[in-house]
Design an enzyme around this catalytic site. Structure first.
Site, PDB file in Angstrom:
ATOM      1  N   GLU A  77       0.879  -6.984   6.145  1.00 28.44           N
ATOM      2  CA  GLU A  77       1.686  -5.807   5.810  1.00 28.44           C
ATOM      3  C   GLU A  77       1.628  -4.756   6.906  1.00 28.44           C
ATOM      4  O   GLU A  77       2.645  -4.154   7.268  1.00 28.44           O
ATOM      5  CB  GLU A  77       1.231  -5.229   4.472  1.00 28.44           C
ATOM      6  N   HIS A 129       7.359  -3.145  -2.141  1.00 28.83           N
ATOM      7  CA  HIS A 129       6.447  -3.415  -3.257  1.00 28.83           C
ATOM      8  C   HIS A 129       7.158  -3.438  -4.608  1.00 28.83           C
ATOM      9  O   HIS A 129       6.552  -3.793  -5.618  1.00 28.83           O
ATOM     10  CB  HIS A 129       5.317  -2.377  -3.286  1.00 28.83           C
TER      11      HIS A 129
END
Length: 289
Positions: free
Chosen positions: A149, A182
């Site tokens: 990420e 997300h």
């Protein structure tokens, strides 16, 4: 006025390209997690292993966006690909120690809770670490997810955004892609829950705090010029989880008051130390200054 108008048009075009590239990169990252046909939930070993393959592939794909979509002339001679991605030796030790220490200050209250709960004692046991290194969920949460990420959403997006928006505005813009990415957890929550409202609320809350963390993470990357800084902070935050303020209320006085004070001191201490402990000169950062 004509040259000025042309400059605005050019700037707008470059900014649109930067935003579009980052949006495409975010969608590609999330999409790579769902290309596998599986009936298992996200914590099942089969799903985790397949997603490990996805983020490994993204480790090759993401830098291509920097190669083809960033304005490398903005960085001049200091704009080699590894340097833009935050991979260099000079200042590496500082980039590990100082951001980790700074983040630990922020979590002073939760760290004391871990001590009171007896969790800290586990850190001294080799069996604890050996067990975790064989645990796919632990590896995902503490190593693979923070690495992939931060690599995609910081190391590969900020070199694209900074030439157009500058460092300060990029710190605010970049985390929005991270927060939106997300939101894919909403689908998984709705599949496992009958309470749609609760699932939506959880996802919106996650969007908020992941975006806020993203601001901090982007700040660390641009101030230090090191990938290690946001990675170690991300891994530590994943380990700690969101602070359990409810647990504080379960303690009796005077421990409860002491915990509240420590939570506040940790936050304000972090604010005070944030700028001096991330001075670019400490990390020999000449890239994003």
């Amino acid at each position: 006025m004509a040259p000025f108008a042309g400059l605005i048009t050019l700037l707008g075009s470059n900014c649109s390209k930067a935003v579009g590239s980052c949006l495409l990169l975010a969608c590609t990252y999330v999409g790579s997690l769902y290309i596998w046909r599986t009936k298992f939930h996200r914590d099942h070993p089969t799903t985790i292993k397949k997603r490990f393959v996805s983020v490994l592939i993204m480790g090759v794909v993401s830098p291509l966006f920097v190669v083809f979509c960033s304005e490398k002339t903005y960085f001049g001679e200091r704009g080699s690909l590894p340097t833009l991605l935050g991979f260099r030796w000079k200042g590496l030790l500082q980039a590990f120690v100082l951001p980790l220490g700074l983040t630990m200050v922020l979590f002073s209250g939760p760290l004391l809770l871990h001590y009171l709960d007896g969790v800290c004692g586990l850190y001294l046991k080799s069996r604890y670490w050996m067990s975790n290194l064989r645990n796919l969920i632990w590896l995902r949460n503490h190593i693979v997810a923070p690495f992939s990420e931060e690599f995609t959403f910081r190391a590969c997006m900020l070199p694209i955004l900074v030439p157009c928006f500058g460092a300060s505005l990029s710190i605010v813009i970049c985390p929005l892609f991270f927060g939106v990415a997300h939101l894919h957890h909403l689908r998984e929550r709705m599949e496992r829950s009958t309470n749609t409202t609760h699932a939506v609320f959880q996802s919106l809350f996650q969007f908020l705090y992941t975006s806020l963390f993203g601001v901090y993470s982007a700040y660390l990357f641009l101030r230090t010029g090191h990938f290690m800084a946001p990675f170690i902070a991300h891994a530590f935050c994943n380990h700690m989880g969101f602070p359990d303020f409810i647990e504080v209320l379960s303690y009796k006085q005077p421990v409860r008051t002491f915990l509240v004070i420590l939570f506040l001191l940790g936050f304000f201490g972090w604010l005070v130390l944030l700028e001096p402990l991330t001075k670019p000169a400490i990390f020999s950062n000449l890239v994003y200054v």
